[in-house]
Design a protein around this motif. Sequence first.
Motif, PDB file in Angstrom:
ATOM      1  N   PHE A 103       0.829  -1.210   0.000  1.00 52.39           N
ATOM      2  CA  PHE A 103       0.000   0.000   0.000  1.00 52.39           C
ATOM      3  C   PHE A 103       0.864   1.261   0.000  1.00 52.39           C
ATOM      4  N   LEU A 104       1.927   1.259   0.798  1.00 48.41           N
ATOM      5  CA  LEU A 104       2.762   2.454   0.944  1.00 48.41           C
ATOM      6  C   LEU A 104       3.613   2.762  -0.280  1.00 48.41           C
ATOM      7  N   THR A 105       3.775   1.798  -1.155  1.00 43.20           N
ATOM      8  CA  THR A 105       4.554   2.045  -2.367  1.00 43.20           C
ATOM      9  C   THR A 105       3.671   2.188  -3.610  1.00 43.20           C
ATOM     10  N   GLY A 106       2.359   2.127  -3.422  1.00 40.26           N
ATOM     11  CA  GLY A 106       1.446   2.310  -4.541  1.00 40.26           C
ATOM     12  C   GLY A 106       1.315   1.096  -5.427  1.00 40.26           C
ATOM     13  N   ILE A 107       1.624  -0.087  -4.908  1.00 37.38           N
ATOM     14  CA  ILE A 107       1.505  -1.302  -5.708  1.00 37.38           C
ATOM     15  C   ILE A 107       0.049  -1.744  -5.792  1.00 37.38           C
ATOM     16  N   TYR A 108      -0.673  -1.697  -4.685  1.00 37.11           N
ATOM     17  CA  TYR A 108      -2.063  -2.160  -4.659  1.00 37.11           C
ATOM     18  C   TYR A 108      -3.053  -1.082  -5.106  1.00 37.11           C
ATOM     19  N   ILE A 109      -2.796   0.137  -4.712  1.00 42.14           N
ATOM     20  CA  ILE A 109      -3.687   1.256  -5.039  1.00 42.14           C
ATOM     21  C   ILE A 109      -2.810   2.408  -5.514  1.00 42.14           C
ATOM     22  N   PRO A 110      -3.130   3.029  -6.654  1.00 47.40           N
ATOM     23  CA  PRO A 110      -2.313   4.160  -7.128  1.00 47.40           C
ATOM     24  C   PRO A 110      -2.225   5.263  -6.072  1.00 47.40           C
ATOM     25  N   VAL A 111      -1.027   5.775  -5.880  1.00 43.98           N
ATOM     26  CA  VAL A 111      -0.759   6.782  -4.857  1.00 43.98           C
ATOM     27  C   VAL A 111      -1.685   7.986  -4.996  1.00 43.98           C
ATOM     28  N   GLY A 112      -1.896   8.439  -6.202  1.00 37.19           N
ATOM     29  CA  GLY A 112      -2.707   9.632  -6.431  1.00 37.19           C
ATOM     30  C   GLY A 112      -4.175   9.476  -6.109  1.00 37.19           C
ATOM     31  N   SER A 113      -4.650   8.234  -5.962  1.00 32.66           N
ATOM     32  CA  SER A 113      -6.059   8.029  -5.629  1.00 32.66           C
ATOM     33  C   SER A 113      -6.283   7.946  -4.112  1.00 32.66           C
ATOM     34  N   LEU A 114      -5.210   8.003  -3.355  1.00 33.70           N
ATOM     35  CA  LEU A 114      -5.315   7.971  -1.899  1.00 33.70           C
ATOM     36  C   LEU A 114      -5.622   9.369  -1.360  1.00 33.70           C
ATOM     37  N   PRO A 115      -6.247   9.453  -0.186  1.00 35.58           N
ATOM     38  CA  PRO A 115      -6.474  10.772   0.428  1.00 35.58           C
ATOM     39  C   PRO A 115      -5.135  11.471   0.700  1.00 35.58           C
ATOM     40  N   ASP A 116      -5.165  12.796   0.748  1.00 34.16           N
ATOM     41  CA  ASP A 116      -3.939  13.577   0.935  1.00 34.16           C
ATOM     42  C   ASP A 116      -3.165  13.167   2.180  1.00 34.16           C
ATOM     43  N   SER A 117      -3.871  12.878   3.277  1.00 34.86           N
ATOM     44  CA  SER A 117      -3.185  12.496   4.516  1.00 34.86           C
ATOM     45  C   SER A 117      -2.438  11.173   4.344  1.00 34.86           C
ATOM     46  N   VAL A 118      -3.022  10.241   3.616  1.00 34.99           N
ATOM     47  CA  VAL A 118      -2.363   8.951   3.375  1.00 34.99           C
ATOM     48  C   VAL A 118      -1.200   9.142   2.399  1.00 34.99           C
ATOM     49  N   GLN A 119      -1.374  10.023   1.409  1.00 39.08           N
ATOM     50  CA  GLN A 119      -0.281  10.308   0.473  1.00 39.08           C
ATOM     51  C   GLN A 119       0.926  10.869   1.213  1.00 39.08           C
ATOM     52  N   LEU A 120       0.679  11.672   2.239  1.00 40.42           N
ATOM     53  CA  LEU A 120       1.786  12.218   3.026  1.00 40.42           C
ATOM     54  C   LEU A 120       2.550  11.087   3.713  1.00 40.42           C
ATOM     55  N   VAL A 121       1.827  10.119   4.272  1.00 40.28           N
ATOM     56  CA  VAL A 121       2.470   8.964   4.912  1.00 40.28           C
ATOM     57  C   VAL A 121       3.292   8.195   3.879  1.00 40.28           C
ATOM     58  N   VAL A 122       2.728   8.006   2.700  1.00 40.58           N
ATOM     59  CA  VAL A 122       3.438   7.309   1.616  1.00 40.58           C
ATOM     60  C   VAL A 122       4.738   8.041   1.299  1.00 40.58           C
ATOM     61  N   LYS A 123       4.687   9.341   1.208  1.00 40.60           N
ATOM     62  CA  LYS A 123       5.867  10.133   0.850  1.00 40.60           C
ATOM     63  C   LYS A 123       6.918  10.137   1.959  1.00 40.60           C
ATOM     64  N   LEU A 124       6.519   9.839   3.183  1.00 41.49           N
ATOM     65  CA  LEU A 124       7.465   9.778   4.295  1.00 41.49           C
ATOM     66  C   LEU A 124       8.133   8.405   4.405  1.00 41.49           C
ATOM     67  N   PHE A 125       7.579   7.402   3.751  1.00 38.61           N
ATOM     68  CA  PHE A 125       8.122   6.043   3.807  1.00 38.61           C
ATOM     69  C   PHE A 125       9.253   5.932   2.782  1.00 38.61           C
ATOM     70  N   PRO A 126      10.488   5.683   3.222  1.00 38.83           N
ATOM     71  CA  PRO A 126      11.638   5.732   2.303  1.00 38.83           C
ATOM     72  C   PRO A 126      11.518   4.837   1.071  1.00 38.83           C
TER      73      PRO A 126
END
Length: 168
Positions: free
Chosen positions: A67-90
Amino acid sequence: IAFILCEVYIVINGGSILPGESILKTIGLILLTTATSSAMVAFIVTFFKSQNAFTSFSTVLGTLIGFLTGIYIPVGSLPDSVQLVVKLFPISHAAVLFRQVFMEVPMAESFTGAPVALVEDFKLTLGVVFSYGDSIMDSWVHLVVLGVSFIFFLLLAIWRFKIKKNSI
């Protein structure tokens, strides 16, 4: 080995092999991503006392990484708060770099003559690029995030292993 097998599979099914420069970039990314992931896991391992606990955690972590790398769900379709978490995950920064390398030629062919806004929206939605506010993150920033994360987690792992060794 997986990269080579993927390239063979793509060629057998009528696709094109990556250009030489892209192959070199991919190998470099594989090495950097593996080093960073290994350092992170080495640090995490220091908190577990049993193989069963680590195995259970690994299952959850593997799913979370998808989920955090956008494999299961495209990053851009996630809510902004979740996208921020994704962007913080190295490791999500590694996923962005891999997408850029693998999708460079197909996007150039597919989006020839397309409006720039459409291409940028596509890239943002699929996680080919990350944005912060109105700025698109440059590739070198992703590399710095991965490099700094590698060093940070490696030092933390070494520190934790020393603490565990001294407490035995």
